[in-house]
Design a protein around this motif. Structure first.
Motif, short mmCIF file in Angstrom:
data_model
loop_
_atom_site.label_atom_id
_atom_site.label_comp_id
_atom_site.label_asym_id
_atom_site.label_seq_id
_atom_site.Cartn_x
_atom_site.Cartn_y
_atom_site.Cartn_z
N GLU A 83 0.83 -1.22 0.00
CA GLU A 83 0.00 0.00 0.00
C GLU A 83 0.86 1.26 0.00
O GLU A 83 0.51 2.26 -0.63
CB GLU A 83 -0.93 -0.01 1.21
CG GLU A 83 -1.91 1.14 1.25
CD GLU A 83 -2.90 1.02 2.38
OE1 GLU A 83 -3.68 1.97 2.58
OE2 GLU A 83 -2.89 -0.03 3.08
N ASP A 140 -11.94 -1.93 -8.23
CA ASP A 140 -12.45 -3.19 -7.69
C ASP A 140 -12.33 -4.34 -8.69
O ASP A 140 -13.07 -5.32 -8.61
CB ASP A 140 -13.91 -3.03 -7.25
CG ASP A 140 -14.84 -2.67 -8.40
OD1 ASP A 140 -14.34 -2.51 -9.55
OD2 ASP A 140 -16.05 -2.55 -8.17
N GLN A 196 -15.58 -6.44 -8.50
CA GLN A 196 -16.30 -5.99 -7.31
C GLN A 196 -15.76 -6.65 -6.05
O GLN A 196 -16.49 -7.23 -5.24
CB GLN A 196 -17.80 -6.27 -7.47
CG GLN A 196 -18.43 -5.52 -8.63
CD GLN A 196 -19.91 -5.78 -8.78
OE1 GLN A 196 -20.44 -6.78 -8.31
NE2 GLN A 196 -20.62 -4.87 -9.43
N ASP A 237 -12.62 -6.33 -2.82
CA ASP A 237 -11.70 -5.48 -2.08
C ASP A 237 -10.28 -5.95 -2.43
O ASP A 237 -9.86 -7.05 -2.06
CB ASP A 237 -11.96 -5.63 -0.59
CG ASP A 237 -10.98 -4.82 0.26
OD1 ASP A 237 -10.15 -4.08 -0.32
OD2 ASP A 237 -11.04 -4.94 1.50
N ASP A 257 -7.54 -5.04 -1.35
CA ASP A 257 -6.64 -5.11 -0.21
C ASP A 257 -7.00 -6.27 0.73
O ASP A 257 -6.47 -6.36 1.84
CB ASP A 257 -6.67 -3.79 0.58
CG ASP A 257 -5.90 -2.69 -0.14
OD1 ASP A 257 -4.83 -2.99 -0.70
OD2 ASP A 257 -6.38 -1.54 -0.15
N SER A 258 -7.88 -7.13 0.26
CA SER A 258 -8.33 -8.23 1.11
C SER A 258 -7.23 -9.26 1.32
O SER A 258 -6.27 -9.35 0.54
CB SER A 258 -9.55 -8.91 0.48
OG SER A 258 -9.18 -9.56 -0.72
#
Length: 310
Positions: free
Chosen positions: A182, A193, A210, A212, A214-215
């Motif tokens: 990040e 997304d 769709q 995240d 950063d998941s």
């Protein structure tokens, strides 16, 4: 008028051609219906469509041109059925099997006979030529279509030296780093997304929408060695797109604020004024964001060898 996709090219050793001379050259390659024996034909047409006749719009060094691609639609199944029917008649009449060469000749004959009666499908492709930055961008989702447009421009001008825009850092490497770290993301960038992750081995391609980005799931895939070949990005809330590993920008979306700004322009119902106002605002935005993107990728790569020349 707002572009949806961009294939980017760097123009090399370009002598400035006056707008009047360019429009004359475009007129010599103007669009016309394909001949009866032509499967497809490309030619220049007015960017404003029926609202205008000019083949070139130039404002402050930004040029807009449009190619009309016309292709005769002759389904392979129709040709195959006709070949089979005629071949069966010949075999029954002569009491023998057709040789392979004869079948190929029959196929070519059927194709030539049916082609003039085929429906014609038309497609328009816009070309943006930034004469200040020696940049050419083509609004098409297909690299093949973009190269066809460049071929027509090359034929129109007599010569054209261009290469696909390339950067010092490969987009795949940068996108993978932006996903994984990040802190590596530029301040004006936001992740979207959508992502496409390629494996180094034979594990194929994983596409996600769709989600995240950063998941933990995405981070685990990156840790396992997958690399980002496509990544949805947004720049400064003005423009969003999906960056591909060949530096193509797809699924362009301009911000509502930018569209509202364009709509505030007075055009008095003049389609040409509207076209040119939208074009200028769009290209100003795109030029700024393309330069910013190149900077994020550590600048433009050296072009020691030209791939596109005539």
């Amino acid at each position: 008028m707002w572009f949806k996709h961009l294939h980017l090219y760097r123009l090399h050793e370009s002598a400035a051609i006056p707008a009047a001379d360019l429009e004359t050259a475009l007129a010599e390659q103007a669009a016309r219906l394909p001949g009866s024996s032509e499967a497809r034909r490309l030619g220049w047409c007015p960017p404003a469509g029926r609202a205008g006749t000019a083949l070139l719009h130039e404002l402050q060094g930004q040029r807009l041109m449009t190619v009309l691609r016309q292709e005769r639609l002759l389904p392979a199944g129709v040709v195959r059925e006709e070949v089979e029917e005629r071949g069966a008649d010949i075999e029954a009449r002569e009491g023998r099997k057709l040789r392979r060469k004869e079948k190929q000749e029959l196929k070519e004959q059927v194709y030539e006979e049916l082609l003039p009666r085929a429906f014609i499908r038309s497609q328009k492709v816009d070309l943006w030529w930034d004469t200040r930055r020696n940049l050419i961008a083509i609004n098409s989702s297909s690299r093949t279509r973009a190269e066809e447009v460049l071929d027509l421009l090359r034929e129109t001008l007599g010569s054209l030296k261009v290469t696909p825009l390339a950067t010092q850092t490969l987009p795949m490497r940068a996108m993978t780093q932006w996903l994984a770290e990040e802190d590596s993301r530029p301040a004006s960038m936001q992740l979207g997304d959508q992502v496409e992750l390629k494996a180094k081995g034979d594990d194929g391609v994983l596409r996600a929408r769709q989600v995240d980005l950063d998941s933990d799931e995405i981070q685990q895939l990156l840790a396992a060695g997958r690399q980002a070949s496509r990544l949805a990005l947004e720049i400064e809330g003005r423009l969003s797109f999906v960056l591909h590993d060949d530096l193509t920008l797809k699924s362009l979306r301009f911000s509502d604020a930018l569209i509202d700004e364009a709509n505030e322009t007075e055009d008095d119902g003049d389609a040409i004024v509207r076209l040119e106002a939208d074009f200028m605002l769009m290209t100003q935005t795109l030029a700024d964001e393309i330069e910013q993107l190149i900077g994020w990728l550590d600048g433009e790569a050296s072009t020691a060898s030209l791939q596109g020349s005539a």
